[in-house]
Design a protein around this motif. Structure first.
Motif, PDB file in Angstrom:
ATOM      1  N   ARG A   3      74.185  46.414  66.596  1.00  0.00           N
ATOM      2  CA  ARG A   3      72.911  45.811  66.182  1.00  0.00           C
ATOM      3  C   ARG A   3      72.469  46.354  64.839  1.00  0.00           C
ATOM      4  NH1 ARG A   3      70.434  42.722  69.906  1.00  0.00           N
ATOM      5  NH2 ARG A   3      70.791  43.063  72.136  1.00  0.00           N
ATOM      6  N   GLY A   4      73.073  47.455  64.388  1.00  0.00           N
ATOM      7  CA  GLY A   4      72.699  48.068  63.134  1.00  0.00           C
ATOM      8  C   GLY A   4      72.565  49.563  63.306  1.00  0.00           C
ATOM      9  N   HIS A   5      72.043  50.195  62.259  1.00  0.00           N
ATOM     10  CA  HIS A   5      71.918  51.647  62.235  1.00  0.00           C
ATOM     11  C   HIS A   5      70.473  52.041  62.504  1.00  0.00           C
ATOM     12  CE1 HIS A   5      72.421  55.641  59.785  1.00  0.00           C
ATOM     13  NE2 HIS A   5      72.304  55.854  61.081  1.00  0.00           N
ATOM     14  N   ALA A   6      70.253  52.814  63.564  1.00  0.00           N
ATOM     15  CA  ALA A   6      68.924  53.321  63.905  1.00  0.00           C
ATOM     16  C   ALA A   6      68.858  54.811  63.621  1.00  0.00           C
ATOM     17  CB  ALA A   6      68.611  53.051  65.372  1.00  0.00           C
ATOM     18  N   TRP A   7      67.800  55.210  62.944  1.00  0.00           N
ATOM     19  CA  TRP A   7      67.579  56.618  62.585  1.00  0.00           C
ATOM     20  C   TRP A   7      66.395  57.105  63.393  1.00  0.00           C
ATOM     21  CZ3 TRP A   7      66.608  61.071  59.682  1.00  0.00           C
ATOM     22  CH2 TRP A   7      67.694  61.577  58.957  1.00  0.00           C
ATOM     23  N   VAL A   8      66.563  58.160  64.193  1.00  0.00           N
ATOM     24  CA  VAL A   8      65.512  58.645  65.081  1.00  0.00           C
ATOM     25  C   VAL A   8      65.061  60.030  64.642  1.00  0.00           C
ATOM     26  CG1 VAL A   8      64.872  59.178  67.455  1.00  0.00           C
ATOM     27  CG2 VAL A   8      66.475  57.306  66.985  1.00  0.00           C
ATOM     28  N   LEU A   9      63.814  60.123  64.194  1.00  0.00           N
ATOM     29  CA  LEU A   9      63.203  61.393  63.780  1.00  0.00           C
ATOM     30  C   LEU A   9      62.478  62.014  64.972  1.00  0.00           C
ATOM     31  CD1 LEU A   9      61.558  60.841  60.280  1.00  0.00           C
ATOM     32  CD2 LEU A   9      62.986  62.770  60.932  1.00  0.00           C
ATOM     33  N   GLY A  10      62.770  63.283  65.245  1.00  0.00           N
ATOM     34  CA  GLY A  10      62.203  63.914  66.429  1.00  0.00           C
ATOM     35  C   GLY A  10      63.024  63.609  67.662  1.00  0.00           C
ATOM     36  N   ALA A  11      64.333  63.478  67.471  1.00  0.00           N
ATOM     37  CA  ALA A  11      65.215  63.030  68.546  1.00  0.00           C
ATOM     38  C   ALA A  11      65.359  64.040  69.671  1.00  0.00           C
ATOM     39  CB  ALA A  11      66.594  62.687  67.977  1.00  0.00           C
ATOM     40  N   ALA A  12      65.101  65.316  69.412  1.00  0.00           N
ATOM     41  CA  ALA A  12      65.278  66.343  70.440  1.00  0.00           C
ATOM     42  C   ALA A  12      64.073  66.470  71.357  1.00  0.00           C
ATOM     43  CB  ALA A  12      65.573  67.695  69.789  1.00  0.00           C
ATOM     44  N   GLY A  13      63.001  65.735  71.071  1.00  0.00           N
ATOM     45  CA  GLY A  13      61.810  65.792  71.908  1.00  0.00           C
ATOM     46  C   GLY A  13      61.930  64.906  73.133  1.00  0.00           C
TER      47      GLY A  13
END
Length: 349
Positions: A3-13
């Protein structure tokens, strides 16, 4: 097909972990960014991890590289983080940013920020729609910083479509300050009675991390500039939550209901307690995104309770949950005041 590239900030929460899993399952290529760059044990090797301090000058821009199709931000606050995202608008297809239901105020200007003041508890409509007035943007409190973030991001909607999710009381595994700890630890401590102010009718609408992740997944598929509430299908009362935790643990607790406010510190107050209900309207999320919750409060509770008890095993609760200490103080499980009040209550009866 991706579907594309997703960037997740705060992924360890808490929400980040669930969001990464949800996006991967939906066919996205995911970069999971966090301060430590850690990897959740449930993520597959296809998830790329990045160690990132977003507040370091230029760090996010450098890590983002050529860009992404959607950027999901769990940890944004205030104007600084809004500028950080809008300045990268040419490299971000769209954004989904977690805000908070704490931004609302009632018709008299009362909000989460005024709760400690005399007659400061807000009296919201039930349920609260996204059109409800909010606090003024600023930089002094959690709520004012969140609304500053919202306003600045929405103003950039022409160049960066952004969905803002006003989350309720987040629950589920990996929560740093799980409200359910209040009932779980009482049960583990052998407490057979509890006192609940406001007749146990307080409601602070919860939202499971998996339900926030589902809203994020849907918003990533339908870019646009909007504000939506994020909450579970039910908003149980604090008395119902206590009973549900008892059921999971196989315990029985007598509940003593008080008609009004807590009579003393440590008597009748819980992490959900408030004189007036806080319930969020989820109509818009269903209409705009086709949102259907993936779980409810009661059905998700066994996993939450299991996770809390595992964190407590062999540890002092203050070491296991320092965020709870910061929010509620060290006396959360000091039962002396409650025991004294119960003795007086029994004598009065």
């Amino acid at each position: 097909m991706s579907r594309g590239h997703a960037w997740v900030l705060g992924a360890a929460g808490q929400i980040g972990r669930a969001t990464v899993r949800s996006l991967v399952a939906d066919g996205w290529e995911v970069t999971a960014a966090s301060r430590g760059g850690g990897r959740d044990q449930e993520w597959g090797e296809e998830v790329r991890t990045v160690a990132l301090d977003r507040d370091e000058d230029g760090a996010l821009a450098a890590a983002l590289g050529p860009g992404c199709d959607v950027l999901v931000d769990m940890v944004a606050y205030g104007g600084q983080h809004a500028r950080q995202l809008t300045e990268l608008a040419d490299r971000i297809g769209s954004a989904v940013v977690v805000s908070s239901g704490a931004v609302y105020e009632d018709g008299q200007g009362r909000s989460f920020d005024t709760q400690a003041e005399p007659d400061g508890s807000p009296r919201y409509p039930v349920p609260i729609p996204e059109s409800q007035p909010t606090v003024a943007p600023g930089g002094d409190t959690y709520a004012t910083r969140k609304i500053r973030l919202e306003r600045d991001l929405l103003a950039a909607g022409g160049t960066l479509p952004v969905t803002l999710l006003r989350a309720g009381a987040v629950h589920g595994p990996h929560c740093r300050s799980p409200r359910e700890l209040y009932f779980v630890k009482r049960a583990l401590d052998g407490r057979t009675r509890r006192v609940l102010a406001y007749e146990g009718k307080s409601r602070f609408h919860p939202v499971h991390a998996a339900n926030v992740a589902e809203l994020i997944r849907l918003a990533a598929l339908r870019p646009g500039s909007r504000v939506l509430n994020a909450a579970d299908p039910q908003a149980p009362t604090v008395a119902e939550i206590g009973e549900a935790v008892d059921a999971v643990l196989g315990r029985s607790t007598e509940t003593v209901l008080l008609p009004g406010a807590p009579p003393a510190e440590g008597v009748g107050s819980t992490p959900w307690s408030a004189p007036h209900p806080i319930v969020y309207d989820m109509t818009a999320a269903g209409r705009e995104l086709g949102y259907r919750p993936v779980t409810g409060y009661a059905e998700s509770l066994p996993e939450t309770v299991e996770w809390i008890t595992a964190q407590l095993a062999g540890r002092d609760w203050q070491d296991a949950y320092p965020a709870m200490v910061r929010s509620y103080g060290t006396g959360l499980f000091d039962y002396a005041a409650e025991d004294a009040w119960l003795r007086e209550h029994d004598r009065a009866l």
